[in-house]
Design a protein around this motif. Sequence first.
Motif, PDB file in Angstrom:
ATOM      1  N   ALA A  11       0.811  -1.233   0.000  1.00  0.00           N
ATOM      2  CA  ALA A  11       0.000   0.000   0.000  1.00  0.00           C
ATOM      3  C   ALA A  11       0.838   1.274   0.000  1.00  0.00           C
ATOM      4  O   ALA A  11       0.380   2.324  -0.453  1.00  0.00           O
ATOM      5  CB  ALA A  11      -0.917  -0.004   1.230  1.00  0.00           C
ATOM      6  N   GLY A  13       3.679   1.761  -1.622  1.00  0.00           N
ATOM      7  CA  GLY A  13       4.523   1.879  -2.808  1.00  0.00           C
ATOM      8  C   GLY A  13       3.896   2.755  -3.893  1.00  0.00           C
ATOM      9  O   GLY A  13       2.834   3.349  -3.702  1.00  0.00           O
ATOM     10  N   ILE A  15       2.607   1.855  -6.884  1.00  0.00           N
ATOM     11  CA  ILE A  15       1.307   1.318  -7.337  1.00  0.00           C
ATOM     12  C   ILE A  15       0.277   1.439  -6.214  1.00  0.00           C
ATOM     13  O   ILE A  15      -0.875   1.834  -6.448  1.00  0.00           O
ATOM     14  CB  ILE A  15       1.452  -0.163  -7.760  1.00  0.00           C
ATOM     15  CG1 ILE A  15       2.326  -0.287  -9.006  1.00  0.00           C
ATOM     16  CG2 ILE A  15       0.082  -0.813  -7.990  1.00  0.00           C
ATOM     17  CD1 ILE A  15       1.703   0.165 -10.295  1.00  0.00           C
ATOM     18  N   ALA A  74       0.529  -5.509  -5.012  1.00  0.00           N
ATOM     19  CA  ALA A  74       1.470  -4.478  -5.469  1.00  0.00           C
ATOM     20  C   ALA A  74       2.734  -4.492  -4.631  1.00  0.00           C
ATOM     21  O   ALA A  74       3.409  -3.473  -4.471  1.00  0.00           O
ATOM     22  CB  ALA A  74       0.804  -3.107  -5.429  1.00  0.00           C
ATOM     23  N   VAL A  75       3.026  -5.676  -4.083  1.00  0.00           N
ATOM     24  CA  VAL A  75       4.298  -5.891  -3.380  1.00  0.00           C
ATOM     25  C   VAL A  75       5.381  -5.974  -4.442  1.00  0.00           C
ATOM     26  O   VAL A  75       5.117  -6.359  -5.578  1.00  0.00           O
ATOM     27  CB  VAL A  75       4.211  -7.218  -2.579  1.00  0.00           C
ATOM     28  CG1 VAL A  75       5.554  -7.696  -2.097  1.00  0.00           C
ATOM     29  CG2 VAL A  75       3.227  -7.061  -1.420  1.00  0.00           C
ATOM     30  N   GLY A  77       8.783  -7.817  -5.843  1.00  0.00           N
ATOM     31  CA  GLY A  77       9.670  -8.966  -5.721  1.00  0.00           C
ATOM     32  C   GLY A  77       9.007 -10.282  -5.335  1.00  0.00           C
ATOM     33  O   GLY A  77       7.779 -10.386  -5.222  1.00  0.00           O
ATOM     34  N   ASN A  98       2.435  -7.358  -9.113  1.00  0.00           N
ATOM     35  CA  ASN A  98       3.658  -8.067  -8.720  1.00  0.00           C
ATOM     36  C   ASN A  98       4.023  -9.128  -9.758  1.00  0.00           C
ATOM     37  O   ASN A  98       3.789 -10.328  -9.581  1.00  0.00           O
ATOM     38  CB  ASN A  98       3.430  -8.701  -7.330  1.00  0.00           C
ATOM     39  CG  ASN A  98       4.605  -9.531  -6.856  1.00  0.00           C
ATOM     40  OD1 ASN A  98       4.497 -10.739  -6.720  1.00  0.00           O
ATOM     41  ND2 ASN A  98       5.735  -8.913  -6.616  1.00  0.00           N
ATOM     42  N   LYS A  99       4.616  -8.665 -10.883  1.00  0.00           N
ATOM     43  CA  LYS A  99       4.937  -9.580 -11.987  1.00  0.00           C
ATOM     44  C   LYS A  99       5.899 -10.672 -11.560  1.00  0.00           C
ATOM     45  O   LYS A  99       5.889 -11.779 -12.074  1.00  0.00           O
ATOM     46  CB  LYS A  99       5.505  -8.785 -13.166  1.00  0.00           C
ATOM     47  CG  LYS A  99       6.835  -8.123 -12.896  1.00  0.00           C
ATOM     48  CD  LYS A  99       7.234  -7.160 -14.015  1.00  0.00           C
ATOM     49  CE  LYS A  99       6.662  -5.791 -13.783  1.00  0.00           C
ATOM     50  NZ  LYS A  99       6.836  -4.833 -14.826  1.00  0.00           N
ATOM     51  N   ASP A 124       0.170  -4.620 -14.864  1.00  0.00           N
ATOM     52  CA  ASP A 124       1.257  -4.143 -15.722  1.00  0.00           C
ATOM     53  C   ASP A 124       0.615  -3.533 -16.963  1.00  0.00           C
ATOM     54  O   ASP A 124      -0.272  -4.152 -17.573  1.00  0.00           O
ATOM     55  CB  ASP A 124       2.117  -5.359 -16.134  1.00  0.00           C
ATOM     56  CG  ASP A 124       3.572  -5.154 -15.803  1.00  0.00           C
ATOM     57  OD1 ASP A 124       3.993  -3.993 -15.660  1.00  0.00           O
ATOM     58  OD2 ASP A 124       4.296  -6.152 -15.666  1.00  0.00           O
ATOM     59  N   SER A 177       6.933   7.022 -13.787  1.00  0.00           N
ATOM     60  CA  SER A 177       7.394   7.294 -12.432  1.00  0.00           C
ATOM     61  C   SER A 177       7.036   6.081 -11.576  1.00  0.00           C
ATOM     62  O   SER A 177       5.860   5.784 -11.371  1.00  0.00           O
ATOM     63  CB  SER A 177       6.694   8.564 -11.938  1.00  0.00           C
ATOM     64  OG  SER A 177       6.805   8.646 -10.558  1.00  0.00           O
TER      65      SER A 177
HETATM   66  N1  NAP Z   1       5.403   1.393 -10.205  1.00  0.00           N
HETATM   67  C1  NAP Z   1       4.909   1.114 -11.379  1.00  0.00           C
HETATM   68  O1  NAP Z   1       4.558   2.019 -12.156  1.00  0.00           O
HETATM   69  C2  NAP Z   1       4.732  -0.318 -11.810  1.00  0.00           C
HETATM   70  C3  NAP Z   1       4.272  -0.593 -13.113  1.00  0.00           C
HETATM   71  C4  NAP Z   1       4.054  -1.918 -13.474  1.00  0.00           C
HETATM   72  C5  NAP Z   1       4.297  -2.944 -12.574  1.00  0.00           C
HETATM   73  N2  NAP Z   1       4.766  -2.638 -11.326  1.00  0.00           N
HETATM   74  C6  NAP Z   1       5.037  -3.738 -10.390  1.00  0.00           C
HETATM   75  O2  NAP Z   1       4.301  -3.516  -9.203  1.00  0.00           O
HETATM   76  C7  NAP Z   1       5.035  -3.987  -8.070  1.00  0.00           C
HETATM   77  C8  NAP Z   1       5.216  -2.839  -7.091  1.00  0.00           C
HETATM   78  O3  NAP Z   1       6.019  -1.848  -7.700  1.00  0.00           O
HETATM   79  P1  NAP Z   1       6.195  -0.387  -7.070  1.00  0.00           P
HETATM   80  O4  NAP Z   1       6.914   0.395  -8.099  1.00  0.00           O
HETATM   81  O5  NAP Z   1       4.884   0.093  -6.545  1.00  0.00           O
HETATM   82  O6  NAP Z   1       7.210  -0.726  -5.869  1.00  0.00           O
HETATM   83  P2  NAP Z   1       7.580   0.199  -4.603  1.00  0.00           P
HETATM   84  O7  NAP Z   1       7.211   1.601  -4.855  1.00  0.00           O
HETATM   85  O8  NAP Z   1       8.983  -0.134  -4.255  1.00  0.00           O
HETATM   86  O9  NAP Z   1       6.613  -0.376  -3.473  1.00  0.00           O
HETATM   87  C9  NAP Z   1       6.705  -1.700  -3.027  1.00  0.00           C
HETATM   88  C10 NAP Z   1       5.647  -1.958  -1.988  1.00  0.00           C
HETATM   89  O10 NAP Z   1       5.745  -3.327  -1.581  1.00  0.00           O
HETATM   90  C11 NAP Z   1       5.828  -3.373  -0.152  1.00  0.00           C
HETATM   91  N3  NAP Z   1       6.524  -4.597   0.228  1.00  0.00           N
HETATM   92  C12 NAP Z   1       7.736  -5.030  -0.152  1.00  0.00           C
HETATM   93  N4  NAP Z   1       8.008  -6.218   0.410  1.00  0.00           N
HETATM   94  C13 NAP Z   1       6.928  -6.553   1.149  1.00  0.00           C
HETATM   95  C14 NAP Z   1       6.605  -7.635   1.972  1.00  0.00           C
HETATM   96  N5  NAP Z   1       7.446  -8.640   2.158  1.00  0.00           N
HETATM   97  N6  NAP Z   1       5.383  -7.644   2.587  1.00  0.00           N
HETATM   98  C15 NAP Z   1       4.509  -6.634   2.416  1.00  0.00           C
HETATM   99  N7  NAP Z   1       4.768  -5.557   1.639  1.00  0.00           N
HETATM  100  C16 NAP Z   1       5.970  -5.524   1.031  1.00  0.00           C
HETATM  101  C17 NAP Z   1       6.553  -2.091   0.221  1.00  0.00           C
HETATM  102  O11 NAP Z   1       6.397  -1.773   1.610  1.00  0.00           O
HETATM  103  P3  NAP Z   1       7.414  -0.724   2.322  1.00  0.00           P
HETATM  104  O12 NAP Z   1       7.054   0.629   1.785  1.00  0.00           O
HETATM  105  O13 NAP Z   1       7.126  -0.868   3.770  1.00  0.00           O
HETATM  106  O14 NAP Z   1       8.807  -1.143   1.930  1.00  0.00           O
HETATM  107  C18 NAP Z   1       5.826  -1.119  -0.710  1.00  0.00           C
HETATM  108  O15 NAP Z   1       4.551  -0.822  -0.198  1.00  0.00           O
HETATM  109  C19 NAP Z   1       6.355  -4.532  -8.619  1.00  0.00           C
HETATM  110  O16 NAP Z   1       6.250  -5.914  -8.821  1.00  0.00           O
HETATM  111  C20 NAP Z   1       6.503  -3.839  -9.973  1.00  0.00           C
HETATM  112  O17 NAP Z   1       7.240  -4.589 -10.890  1.00  0.00           O
HETATM  113  C21 NAP Z   1       4.982  -1.364 -10.927  1.00  0.00           C
END
Ligand code: NAP
Length: 360
Positions: A11, A13, A15, A74-75, A77, A98-99, A124, A177
């Motif tokens: 939540a 992050g 996304i 939306a975690v 990894g 979460n791809k 995605d 972004s």
């Molecule tokens: N951002 C984009 O535009 C985008 C586009 C397409 C696909 N995606 C995919 O969406 C996913 C999220 O990307 P993001 O860019 O939003 O990443 P991000 O900004 O780094 O956010 C990651 C989120 O996951 C949480 N998290 C990580 N490990 C966790 C765990 N073990 N248990 C619970 N929560 C956990 C983090 O919590 P903390 O804040 O506490 O660390 C944070 O809320 C990825 O798989 C990415 O490939 C993202």
Amino acid sequence: MAERRIALLGATGSIGRQALEVIAANPELSVCALASRSQPLDKLATEHGVEHVQVGGDLTELLEASEPDLVLNAVVGFAGVGATLWALEHGVDLALANKESLVAAGSLAIASWKRGGGLLLPVDSEHSAVFQCLEGRAPEAVDSIVLTASGGPFRNHSLADLESVTVEEALAHPTWSMGPKITIDSATLANKGLELIEAHFLFGLEYERIEVVVHPTSVVHALVRFRDGAALAHLGYPDMRVPISFALTFPDRRSTAVPSLDLSARLTLKFEPPDPQRFPLLRLAREAGERGGTRPCAFNAANEVAVAAFLDGKIGFLDIASLVEDALAGVDGAPARDLGELVEADAEARRLAGGRLAAA
Ligand SMILES: NC(=O)c1ccc[n+]([C@@H]2O[C@H](COP(=O)([O-])OP(=O)(O)OC[C@H]3O[C@@H](n4cnc5c(N)ncnc54)[C@H](OP(=O)(O)O)[C@@H]3O)[C@@H](O)[C@H]2O)c1
């Protein structure tokens, strides 16, 4: 649209925050659970009236307790794998950002999905685009799909230039972004490699029928080519609120704050092939996918280790690919029969990548 109670994992992050914006704009959507890794959630929980909140720990316990109608994973990894498998197995609709979980768990995830029978809605942008171009079409009418890649900030860098790029330069994505891990993956094209494997499992297509092209402005998100020579493309500004909203309000396609495409504003639609010499991670992902078993899981694990090391300033940009290549060469790649074996394959690839890192 019926009321939909959403468990929002990740939540805090990029996304996650955009999803909260989409949810706030749609009265039928509400949040029943929030999860993060370490950032506090009290403020968000109060703002959105959420009872089930979890920082760290086992995500499946949170899902069991909150009984969502839909899980938005939306975690970032491999940490997202358990939640993806839980939702698919229980037939709870899953909006998947979460791809990495689909790449790593591949066949296990698809088997759970078939048993569970819920919806699997890609978040995605490229996969949401393909999903929309495929809606209502017979599988035998599909010839191939094309995923577009922006090419990242180093699209025009020479191999020599890539040697010395900094973390700050790699984090400056030209069109999207996003969180730090996916931003680095976009700069190395590992992200497109992960998406290639994700598309293979989501749409049930052989790798030779999935093409990747570089498209610097990120306006065309994907294309589907059909057997009669026609191709359908999905266009829009690069803004994740569109695919997030599509998944959360499916099949209604609610309005968003994103403007519609302005064709009078000199859009540039240019396409070029990716360069395998400068961006080897795309080739490595394709090979891992084609060879199958737990190799995609190993690709993902080694890449996670390498990206974290690059972000920590321990290795250079080009070392990310060499580290992944070396780790992949050392794994046996045997298929995982269950989550336990998958976790072991992930750990083995991390050990190999960690060993290579220590020796560097
Ligand atoms: N951002 C984009 O535009 C985008 C586009 C397409 C696909 N995606 C995919 O969406 C996913 C999220 O990307 P993001 O860019 O939003 O990443 P991000 O900004 O780094 O956010 C990651 C989120 O996951 C949480 N998290 C990580 N490990 C966790 C765990 N073990 N248990 C619970 N929560 C956990 C983090 O919590 P903390 O804040 O506490 O660390 C944070 O809320 C990825 O798989 C990415 O490939 C993202």
